[in-house]
Design a protein around this motif. Structure first.
Motif, short mmCIF file in Angstrom:
data_model
loop_
_atom_site.label_atom_id
_atom_site.label_comp_id
_atom_site.label_asym_id
_atom_site.label_seq_id
_atom_site.Cartn_x
_atom_site.Cartn_y
_atom_site.Cartn_z
N PHE A 122 0.86 -1.19 0.00
CA PHE A 122 0.00 0.00 0.00
C PHE A 122 0.89 1.23 0.00
O PHE A 122 1.73 1.41 0.89
N GLN A 123 0.73 2.08 -1.01
CA GLN A 123 1.59 3.25 -1.14
C GLN A 123 0.74 4.52 -1.27
O GLN A 123 -0.34 4.50 -1.85
N ILE A 124 1.25 5.60 -0.70
CA ILE A 124 0.64 6.92 -0.86
C ILE A 124 1.63 7.79 -1.61
O ILE A 124 2.75 7.98 -1.16
N THR A 125 1.22 8.30 -2.75
CA THR A 125 2.11 9.10 -3.59
C THR A 125 1.87 10.59 -3.37
O THR A 125 0.90 11.00 -2.74
N GLU A 126 2.77 11.37 -3.94
CA GLU A 126 2.64 12.82 -3.88
C GLU A 126 1.33 13.27 -4.53
O GLU A 126 0.72 14.25 -4.11
N THR A 127 0.90 12.55 -5.56
CA THR A 127 -0.36 12.88 -6.22
C THR A 127 -1.53 12.84 -5.24
O THR A 127 -2.38 13.73 -5.21
N VAL A 128 -1.56 11.79 -4.42
CA VAL A 128 -2.64 11.63 -3.46
C VAL A 128 -2.61 12.73 -2.41
O VAL A 128 -3.64 13.35 -2.08
N THR A 129 -1.43 13.02 -1.86
CA THR A 129 -1.34 14.02 -0.81
C THR A 129 -1.69 15.42 -1.32
O THR A 129 -2.38 16.18 -0.64
N VAL A 130 -1.22 15.76 -2.52
CA VAL A 130 -1.55 17.08 -3.08
C VAL A 130 -3.03 17.17 -3.41
O VAL A 130 -3.67 18.21 -3.21
N THR A 131 -3.61 16.07 -3.89
CA THR A 131 -5.05 16.05 -4.17
C THR A 131 -5.85 16.25 -2.90
O THR A 131 -6.83 17.00 -2.87
N TRP A 132 -5.45 15.57 -1.83
CA TRP A 132 -6.12 15.76 -0.53
C TRP A 132 -6.02 17.21 -0.09
O TRP A 132 -6.99 17.78 0.43
#
Length: 243
Positions: free
Chosen positions: A26-36
C-alpha cells in the motif's frame, strides 16, 4: 523515495496489508497528498465563503455570486437550460482541475500530471454520459442508438464511445506532464549553463527569473485553458448523449 519522473512515494507500507495481499504494498504518492490538500482547501474555502451570506452582499460575496452566475450561465449555454442542474458538478470540476494544474506554481507536482487523476476524471465523465443518456432516453432507446444509422456500425460506435474517456484523460495528462517535462529540462539546462559561466561552486543564478515567463505559459495559461477544455468537453458529451 523517488520513482524517476513519476510522483514521489511519500509512504510505503513495506509489505502487503493482511487480507489485501492481492493488491501488493500500500503506497501513498505525492499525487494523493496534493489532491487531498486541494480538496481540503476547496472545501474550507467553500464553507468560509457561504457561511455568512447576506441580502446586501459585501465585496467578497459579490465576487462569489459572479463566479456562481458565470458557471450557471456557461452550463446553460453549453448544455441547455434544461440541464442547468449540472452546474454544481461542472463548476467543482473546473475549479478542481484549475487548482490542480496551477499547483506547479507553488512548488507541488500537479495531480493532473499523473494519468491516474486524469483518467479518474475521464471515467466519471464516461459514466455520466451513459447513465444520464440512458435515463433521459430510456435504456432500450439509448442502446438502440449504438446501431444507428446501420446495424453494422455497432462495433465502430462502441469503439468510439470507449475512445472518449481515453481521449479526455490523455489529452489533459499529456498537456500537463509535457509542460512539466519541458520545465524540468529547462531548469537542468540553466543549471548546467550557470555552472559553466559562473563556476561549479556558484548557485544556479540563471534559474532565478528566466523560467518565470515560461511558467506563466505552461502553468498559468495552459493550466487554466486545459481545465476549461476538459470541463467543456464533459458538458458537450453529456449533453449530446441526452439529446
Amino acid at each position: 523515495m523517488d520513482t524517476g519522473f513519476g510522483p514521489i512515494i511519500v509512504w510505503d507500507s513495506g509489505s502487503p496489508i493482511p487480507g489485501l495481499e492481492i493488491l501488493g504494498n500500500f503506497q501513498i504518492t505525492e499525487t494523493v497528498t496534493v489532491t487531498w490538500l486541494i480538496m481540503a482547501v476547496v472545501v474550507l474555502l467553500s464553507i468560509r465563503a457561504t457561511r455568512n451570506l447576506k441580502k446586501v452582499p459585501g465585496r467578497g460575496q459579490i465576487v462569489l455570486e459572479m463566479l456562481v452566475d458565470s458557471i450557471n450561465n456557461l452550463t446553460a449555454q453549453t448544455m441547455g437550460e434544461d440541464k442547468k442542474s449540472f452546474a454544481p458538478y461542472m463548476g467543482t470540476l473546473l475549479i478542481f482541475l484549475a487548482i490542480s494544474n496551477l499547483a506547479g506554481l507553488l512548488g507541488f507536482r500537479p495531480p493532473t500530471a499523473d494519468v491516474n487523476t486524469t483518467m479518474g476524471c475521464a471515467m466519471i465523465t464516461f459514466t455520466m454520459i451513459h447513465v444520464f443518456g440512458a435515463k433521459r432516453k430510456g435504456v432500450g432507446t439509448y442502446l438502440k442508438g449504438f446501431a444507428e444509422p446501420l446495424a453494422p456500425m455497432l462495433p465502430l460506435n462502441i469503439v468510439g464511445e470507449l475512445a472518449t474517456p481515453i481521449s479526455l484523460g490523455f489529452r489533459l495528462f499529456g498537456n500537463i506532464v509535457g509542460g512539466l517535462i519541458i520545465m524540468k529540462l529547462i531548469y537542468g539546462a540553466l543549471a548546467g549553463l550557470s555552472a559553466k559561466i559562473f563556476g561549479p561552486a556558484a548557485p544556479p543564478i540563471l534559474q532565478t527569473g528566466i523560467p518565470a515567463v515560461l511558467h506563466i505559459y505552461f502553468d498559468l495559461f495552459a493550466g487554466v485553458l486545459q481545465s476549461f477544455i476538459f470541463t467543456m468537453l464533459t458538458m458537450v458529451n453529456v449533453s449530446m448523449a441526452m439529446d
